[in-house]
Design a protein around this motif. Sequence first.
Motif, PDB file in Angstrom:
ATOM      1  N   LEU A 116       2.285  44.346  -7.925  1.00 25.03           N
ATOM      2  CA  LEU A 116       2.557  43.935  -6.550  1.00 25.03           C
ATOM      3  C   LEU A 116       1.690  42.730  -6.169  1.00 25.03           C
ATOM      4  N   SER A 117       0.424  42.770  -6.578  1.00 23.83           N
ATOM      5  CA  SER A 117      -0.466  41.641  -6.311  1.00 23.83           C
ATOM      6  C   SER A 117       0.048  40.378  -6.989  1.00 23.83           C
ATOM      7  N   TRP A 118       0.454  40.511  -8.253  1.00 22.99           N
ATOM      8  CA  TRP A 118       0.980  39.358  -8.995  1.00 22.99           C
ATOM      9  C   TRP A 118       2.203  38.769  -8.278  1.00 22.99           C
ATOM     10  N   LEU A 119       3.089  39.623  -7.787  1.00 25.00           N
ATOM     11  CA  LEU A 119       4.283  39.149  -7.079  1.00 25.00           C
ATOM     12  C   LEU A 119       3.916  38.406  -5.795  1.00 25.00           C
ATOM     13  N   VAL A 120       2.940  38.932  -5.048  1.00 29.94           N
ATOM     14  CA  VAL A 120       2.518  38.260  -3.814  1.00 29.94           C
ATOM     15  C   VAL A 120       1.958  36.874  -4.119  1.00 29.94           C
ATOM     16  N   PHE A 121       1.109  36.778  -5.134  1.00 27.82           N
ATOM     17  CA  PHE A 121       0.534  35.473  -5.481  1.00 27.82           C
ATOM     18  C   PHE A 121       1.601  34.521  -6.024  1.00 27.82           C
ATOM     19  N   ALA A 122       2.568  35.062  -6.772  1.00 32.05           N
ATOM     20  CA  ALA A 122       3.642  34.214  -7.283  1.00 32.05           C
ATOM     21  C   ALA A 122       4.457  33.630  -6.129  1.00 32.05           C
ATOM     22  N   VAL A 123       4.788  34.451  -5.140  1.00 32.00           N
ATOM     23  CA  VAL A 123       5.534  33.974  -3.976  1.00 32.00           C
ATOM     24  C   VAL A 123       4.706  32.957  -3.195  1.00 32.00           C
ATOM     25  N   LEU A 124       3.421  33.224  -3.048  1.00 34.41           N
ATOM     26  CA  LEU A 124       2.546  32.298  -2.325  1.00 34.41           C
ATOM     27  C   LEU A 124       2.504  30.927  -3.000  1.00 34.41           C
ATOM     28  N   LEU A 125       2.307  30.914  -4.313  1.00 29.64           N
ATOM     29  CA  LEU A 125       2.225  29.638  -5.018  1.00 29.64           C
ATOM     30  C   LEU A 125       3.566  28.905  -5.014  1.00 29.64           C
ATOM     31  N   PHE A 126       4.655  29.660  -5.151  1.00 23.55           N
ATOM     32  CA  PHE A 126       5.972  29.027  -5.082  1.00 23.55           C
ATOM     33  C   PHE A 126       6.217  28.454  -3.691  1.00 23.55           C
ATOM     34  N   GLY A 127       5.894  29.230  -2.654  1.00 21.53           N
ATOM     35  CA  GLY A 127       6.068  28.738  -1.293  1.00 21.53           C
ATOM     36  C   GLY A 127       5.204  27.533  -1.004  1.00 21.53           C
ATOM     37  N   ARG A 128       4.011  27.525  -1.543  1.00 23.48           N
ATOM     38  CA  ARG A 128       3.114  26.369  -1.377  1.00 23.48           C
ATOM     39  C   ARG A 128       3.702  25.137  -2.063  1.00 23.48           C
TER      40      ARG A 128
END
Length: 268
Positions: A216-228
């Motif tokens: 779940l943490s990995w998914l949140v960071f992946a979405v954050l970096l993609f959104g950035r």
Amino acid sequence: MILASASLGHWALPGLAALVYGLVALAGKRLSARAARVSLMLAWLLHGCAIGQDLFSTPPHFGFAQTCSITVWLMMTVYLVESQVMPQMKARLALAGFGTAVLLLTLAFPGHPLPPTHSVLLPLHWALGIAAYGLFAVAVVHGWVMARSESRIRQGQEADAGVPLLKLERLTFRFVAAGFVLLTATLLVGTLFGEALYGKAHLGWRWDHKRVFALLSWLVFAVLLFGRWRFGWRGKRALRMLYAGSALLLLAYVGSRFVLEVVLRTPA
């Protein structure tokens, strides 16, 4: 008498490091920049020796408190390096407070003896995971300093970050990206070589507490970096995702170890 001396020796390094950190945290604003830096370097050195004492004792000891301790030590390492380039960075009081807290935590919860392992991948797996913890923790500290300074600016006060906000923002996301790479490597090693690491036969991914929160943490960071990257996310939205991903990652290992060691009182 011998046991008492050994116990006292085990307490000496973390206790002394916690004392120096505490002095910086309490008297940091009254210390000169040079005195504060020398004190922090002394505390950092003692802290590192205390970590080595746990990891290289016979048998080595490890647990949730030691994970927190190493994470804060890595945060302090990054800060001491950064302060050479950006001496105006103002985070030493918070980091000294964290250092005091985690060292006292290790004294209260010394961890459990590590079982012997014949896999060279297990230390690598742990090193990758703890390094990811450290980088995300550094990103959280940078994000907190950035949010506080931005709030002061909005209130018409002087920013207290000591570093331009855009530069601080870039640093924050660089640490997030580096932590994401290490977290990805940690999950891959754990998934592909789980049997070799822990000596338990299983196929693929095991849906236990630690792995669910890590994913779940990995998914949140992946979405954050993609959104950035794709949409230029910044500000409160990005920081909320950074905090959420870091909290999930904290629950993944530290949370599960805390439950096992403190609540259930089992070494596994």
